[in-house]
Design an enzyme around this catalytic site. Structure first.
Site, short mmCIF file in Angstrom:
data_model
loop_
_atom_site.label_atom_id
_atom_site.label_comp_id
_atom_site.label_asym_id
_atom_site.label_seq_id
_atom_site.Cartn_x
_atom_site.Cartn_y
_atom_site.Cartn_z
CB SER A 211 -0.94 0.01 1.21
OG SER A 211 -0.20 -0.03 2.42
CG HIS A 239 -4.13 -1.21 -1.52
ND1 HIS A 239 -4.68 0.03 -1.78
CD2 HIS A 239 -3.88 -1.26 -0.19
CE1 HIS A 239 -4.76 0.70 -0.64
NE2 HIS A 239 -4.28 -0.05 0.33
CE LYS A 271 -7.28 -0.16 1.31
NZ LYS A 271 -7.88 -0.61 2.56
#
Length: 424
Positions: A211, A239, A271
């Site tokens: 990240s 991610h 996310k």
């Protein structure tokens, strides 16, 4: 007085208290008061430059939004596919809200498992190409629940040195033997596994996409090493899910391991997928074990129906509309190339996470402030989040950004970089 009964001053002379509770006069005044502890700790954070005061969004999470009253291009969010305010997701969320209510009303193992929870988990397992999937309440709690539920004393876990804080905290809750290997280094992983034989379960743990730097774990090589020693590979794809692989199926899919029962993938639904929650996907029996062992699952009320509806719509939408992934990666390539042309160091990032290095934390924080004054919302990060000499601003490009958005951001970066002497 009856044991445990509270008595008011007008009812009797004895002080109201629970059994075994002492009055304030029974305890000598000593130690640190709460007020003093709070004052000291906040002062320490303030003096070290680590005190966080989050900016506040005054509009929905979009590529362009309003922050602290200012219209800005938003490069700070994890909203990779633009789903946080997507009309199809909002429509499905409203539908589930009206049909199923505002909350599940109980933990999953008692009375909180609605039909829509299990439907979504089957949808997620099908999407991920895994034998099973289970949804928890956040990516952070998923690591606690899965690592805590899976690992026992006598097991061996080998973790990348740059893994996320949720992995670190999750491992602290286990009694497994813990070892570290150098970041994204299959040769060092081989060394650690070779030097630490174990008769228990062996688990290699890595982020899929890291990240802070935006680099990708070399899963093809890591899985090969893990299998050589009979180890399971555990990938936190917070991610990577919604970003890597076909239709955003993730880093595990990108490297071709989605059907492998010796690869566990976990991640967040907050996310790229625009909602909130975490998931674990993998071996057909993994879900059943976690239902019985994962403490965050066992002791937390189930996700609200509106969230489940939005997430189900997100998985449908990313498969229905391939242009989402195309725009995400077109924007990513353009933004990185232009930052490089301007002379910025982006640490070789190959994903939409694009760090821009400013060196010292004070420079990164000042750059973030100046960018904000120019209408660009991008947050500075310094030690201890990143190394002292690699303070940076972390940018995340999304599918929703237009070329005008990115060109405005690049123009601001050029001005700020020159003013601070970072680029020529």
């Amino acid at each position: 007085m009856e044991s445990g009964r509270f008595i008011t001053p007008t009812q009797g002379k004895e002080t109201s208290r629970l059994p075994g509770m002492t009055t304030t006069t029974d305890v000598p005044a000593s130690g640190v008061s709460l007020s003093e502890r709070l004052r000291q700790d906040l002062a320490g954070l303030r003096e070290s430059g680590l005190l966080i005061s989050p900016r506040v969004l005054d509009a929905p999470q979009r590529a362009r939004t309003r922050v602290d009253g200012r219209e800005v291009v938003n490069l700070a969010s994890n909203n990779y596919l633009g789903f946080a305010d997507h009309p199809r997701l909002k429509e499905r969320a409203a539908q589930y809200l009206q049909q199923w209510g505002v909350g599940a009303g109980a933990v999953r193992t008692i009375a909180g498992t609605l039909r829509i929870h299990e439907d979504f988990e089957r949808q997620l397992a099908d999407f991920k190409h895994t034998g099973s999937a289970l949804v928890l309440h956040s990516g952070f709690s998923t690591n606690q629940g899965v690592l805590g539920g899976l690992l026992r004393e006598g097991d061996l876990v080998v973790s990348d040195e740059l893994n996320h804080a949720s992995i670190i905290d999750g491992l602290r809750l286990t009694k497994a033997t813990k070892k570290i290997y150098k970041h994204a280094d299959p040769a060092d992983l081989d060394r650690v596994l070779r030097e630490n034989p174990s008769e228990g379960l062996k688990l290699v743990v890595t982020d899929g996409v890291f990240s802070m730097d935006g680099d990708v774990a070399p899963l093809d090589k890591l899985v090969e090493v893990a299998r050589r020693y009979g180890a399971v590979t555990y990938v936190d794809d917070a991610h990577g899910s919604g970003v890597m692989g076909e239709a955003g199926r993730g880093t595990v899919h990108h490297f071709g391991f989605e059907y492998a029962d010796d690869v566990i993938q976990v991640g967040t639904l907050s996310k790229a997928w625009g909602g909130v929650g975490g998931y674990a996907a993998g071996h057909p029996d993994l879900r059943e074990l976690l239902i019985n062992r994962a403490r965050p699952y066992l002791f937390s009320t189930a996700q609200p129906p509106a969230v489940v509806g939005a997430l189900a719509a997100a998985l449908d939408e990313v498969q229905r509309d391939p242009s989402l992934m195309e725009r995400l990666w077109d924007n990513t390539r353009f933004f990185k190339a232009e930052l490089g042309r301007l002379g910025f160091d982006t640490l070789g990032s190959v994903t939409p996470i694009t760090p821009v290095v400013f060196g010292e934390a004070s420079a990164a924080f000042e750059a973030s402030r100046r960018l904000f004054d120019l209408g660009i919302f991008a947050v500075g990060l310094g030690f201890p989040t990143v190394p002292r000499d690699l303070a940076r601003i972390r940018n995340i490009v999304t599918a929703e950004h237009t070329r005008d958005d990115l060109e405005q951001a690049l123009s601001a970066y050029q001005q700020v970089g020159r003013d601070l002497g970072v680029i020529a």
